[in-house]
Motif scaffolding. Structure first.
Motif, PDB file in Angstrom:
ATOM      1  N   ARG A 188       0.931  -1.225   0.027  1.00 34.32           N
ATOM      2  CA  ARG A 188      -0.028   0.057  -0.086  1.00 34.32           C
ATOM      3  C   ARG A 188       0.786   1.236   0.110  1.00 34.32           C
ATOM      4  N   ARG A 189       0.538   2.113  -0.750  1.00 33.17           N
ATOM      5  CA  ARG A 189       1.040   3.404  -0.931  1.00 33.17           C
ATOM      6  C   ARG A 189       0.136   4.602  -0.583  1.00 33.17           C
ATOM      7  N   PRO A 190       0.105   5.844  -0.475  1.00 30.16           N
ATOM      8  CA  PRO A 190      -0.676   6.643  -0.214  1.00 30.16           C
ATOM      9  C   PRO A 190      -1.570   7.036  -1.551  1.00 30.16           C
ATOM     10  N   LEU A 371     -18.949  -6.179  11.494  1.00 31.32           N
ATOM     11  CA  LEU A 371     -17.839  -5.422  12.029  1.00 31.32           C
ATOM     12  C   LEU A 371     -17.187  -5.035  10.597  1.00 31.32           C
ATOM     13  N   ILE A 372     -17.267  -3.668  10.405  1.00 34.20           N
ATOM     14  CA  ILE A 372     -16.526  -3.247   9.103  1.00 34.20           C
ATOM     15  C   ILE A 372     -15.532  -1.978   9.603  1.00 34.20           C
ATOM     16  N   LYS A 373     -14.260  -2.299   9.394  1.00 33.42           N
ATOM     17  CA  LYS A 373     -13.300  -1.363   9.732  1.00 33.42           C
ATOM     18  C   LYS A 373     -12.491  -0.595   8.397  1.00 33.42           C
ATOM     19  N   GLU A 374     -12.185   0.721   8.443  1.00 34.15           N
ATOM     20  CA  GLU A 374     -11.464   1.156   7.669  1.00 34.15           C
ATOM     21  C   GLU A 374      -9.981   1.703   7.888  1.00 34.15           C
ATOM     22  N   GLY A 375      -9.071   1.510   6.879  1.00 35.85           N
ATOM     23  CA  GLY A 375      -7.842   1.910   6.977  1.00 35.85           C
ATOM     24  C   GLY A 375      -7.554   2.830   5.808  1.00 35.85           C
ATOM     25  N   PRO A 376      -6.325   3.316   5.666  1.00 42.81           N
ATOM     26  CA  PRO A 376      -6.212   4.000   4.556  1.00 42.81           C
ATOM     27  C   PRO A 376      -6.221   3.284   3.197  1.00 42.81           C
ATOM     28  N   ARG A 377      -7.080   3.680   2.406  1.00 43.02           N
ATOM     29  CA  ARG A 377      -7.328   3.126   1.104  1.00 43.02           C
ATOM     30  C   ARG A 377      -7.761   1.646   1.342  1.00 43.02           C
ATOM     31  N   THR A 378      -8.290   1.251   2.665  1.00 46.48           N
ATOM     32  CA  THR A 378      -8.853  -0.008   2.869  1.00 46.48           C
ATOM     33  C   THR A 378     -10.240  -0.098   3.377  1.00 46.48           C
TER      34      THR A 378
END
Length: 408
Positions: A188-190, A371-378
């Motif tokens: 993963r990149r920005p 349960l749904i979680k978010e991360g950077p671009r995920t």
């Protein structure tokens, strides 16, 4: 698709990479193509076809939503999803039927819990009819109990067929579904997420959706996102009833609210057969569909999570009962006879098992909501057991909404 960052041309294979070709992943792809036409969606599924795990191995029940805490994702999405699923099946020629079901109290100690379900159903907007002992036979002549409730919005369908149709509709709208593509690494990149599959192929997208089910926590960690849970696989063991005429539709016991399992129940399928079960016992592999399937790596990962031991210490009595019924068909038949006294041990023929992907918190709590979680671009779907198939259409739209916000 090409983008430019600081003068450097970047190549994307798609806008959204979806990992997992079960009903939730395919519903997400379908929702994305409907909510934002032109969005390039790529679904990667490690098996050679869709719905090979939880989706294709469940009891086929379209749940009403009566069990779930008012305001929870499960309650909201199950009630909404049940109506949408019936409509989807009707419009797409998927086998289905709105059958209704009985939830039956066979012991006095269960009567307060049965009444609490009536109240919960009404809070969730579900029509419920309360029945006395003599009224049960109106719906199920072979069932005996002290009291029951009839839930008319419960139904049955072929969720595997639903998943295949979702895949087809998504592909018709421009999405791509690639089978035999097990994701082994995620970078993963920005500005980008890239995955490498077991075949060595690399796919790049602007964002990633993890709908990997039994492997959802592992995929999250591949992306360097700590999920905060571990998936514990529970094998659901079923039998086929040799005398299906004993059950007209669906018959359930009153569940224990401390557990996300519904107890041994009887469900008629769209093919007319009646399944009985499940037992819910820990599986010795993430895909442990038989007792003999053992994977030491899976067992080690489960044992290393402190929540598993805390859960076992807290609920060992319940687990012992499930294990006893797993090992003794006589004990299993006795549990069934609480609801349908005419069922004999000889009436039960082993049927294919399923495995439930149940998320467990570090403190030993069984996660009781989606349960749904978010991360950077995920976006990671970390707990989506039953009633996720019922709720798959609104779940897919919710995931699509979160994804599209990241792409805006």
């Amino acid at each position: 698709m090409r983008a430019v960052l600081d003068g450097e041309a970047l190549t994307y294979d798609c806008d959204v990479l979806v990992i997992g070709g079960g009903i939730v992943g395919l519903s997400t792809a379908y929702a994305l193509t409907r909510e934002a036409p032109g969005t390039r969606v790529l679904v990667l599924e490690k098996e050679n076809g869709p719905a090979r795990h939880q989706t294709g191995r469940n009891s086929g029940v379209i749940h009403s939503g009566i069990y779930y805490r008012p305001g929870s994702l499960k309650a909201r999405f199950a009630v909404q999803g049940a109506a949408e699923m019936v409509k989807f099946c009707a419009e797409n020629d998927v086998p289905h039927e709105v059958t209704g079901k009985l939830i039956v109290a066979t012991r006095r100690a269960e009567l307060p819990r049965l009444h609490a379900l009536v109240q919960r159903g009404r809070e969730n907007g579900i029509p419920v009819r309360e029945l006395g002992a003599s009224q049960i036979a109106e719906y199920e002549p072979s069932v005996r109990g002290l009291a029951a409730i009839h839930v008319g919005t419960t139904g049955i369908c072929d969720f595997g067929a639903v998943a295949r149709r979702l895949a087809g509709l998504a592909e018709e709208a421009g999405a791509a579904v690639r089978y035999g593509q097990e994701v082994r690494a995620i970078g993963r990149r920005p500005w980008q997420v890239a995955v490498r599959t077991a075949s060595g192929e690399v796919f790049r997208g602007r964002t990633l959706v993890n709908c990997a089910g039994l492997h959802g926590d592992r995929v999250a960690r591949l992306a360097n996102d700590e999920p905060g849970v571990r998936i514990m696989p529970f094998r659901g063991e079923y039998f086929t009833l040799a005398r299906p005429e004993l059950v007209r539709n669906l018959v359930y016991p009153v569940p224990d609210p401390a557990f996300p399992f519904l107890g041994v129940h009887l469900t008629r399928g769209v093919d007319g057969s009646v399944h009985v079960g499940p037992n819910a016992v820990p599986a010795l592999a993430r895909e442990g569909y038989s007792r003999g399937t053992v994977r030491l790596g899976d067992m080690g990962a489960t044992a290393a999570w402190p929540g598993v031991w805390r859960m076992a210490a807290r609920h060992w009595r319940y687990g012992a009962g499930e294990l006893h019924r797993s090992l003794s068909r006589r004990a299993f038949a006795e549990a069934v006879r609480r609801l349908v006294p005419a069922v004999a041990e000889a009436d039960l023929t082993p049927a294919p098992a399923g495995v439930r992907a149940q998320a467990v918190l570090r403190d030993g709590t069984l996660v009781d909501d989606f349960l749904i979680k978010e991360g950077p671009r995920t976006v990671h779907v970390l707990n989506a057991p039953s009633p996720a198939a019922t709720a798959s259409l609104p779940i897919g739209r919710e995931i699509a909404r979160r994804v599209l916000e990241t792409l805006a």
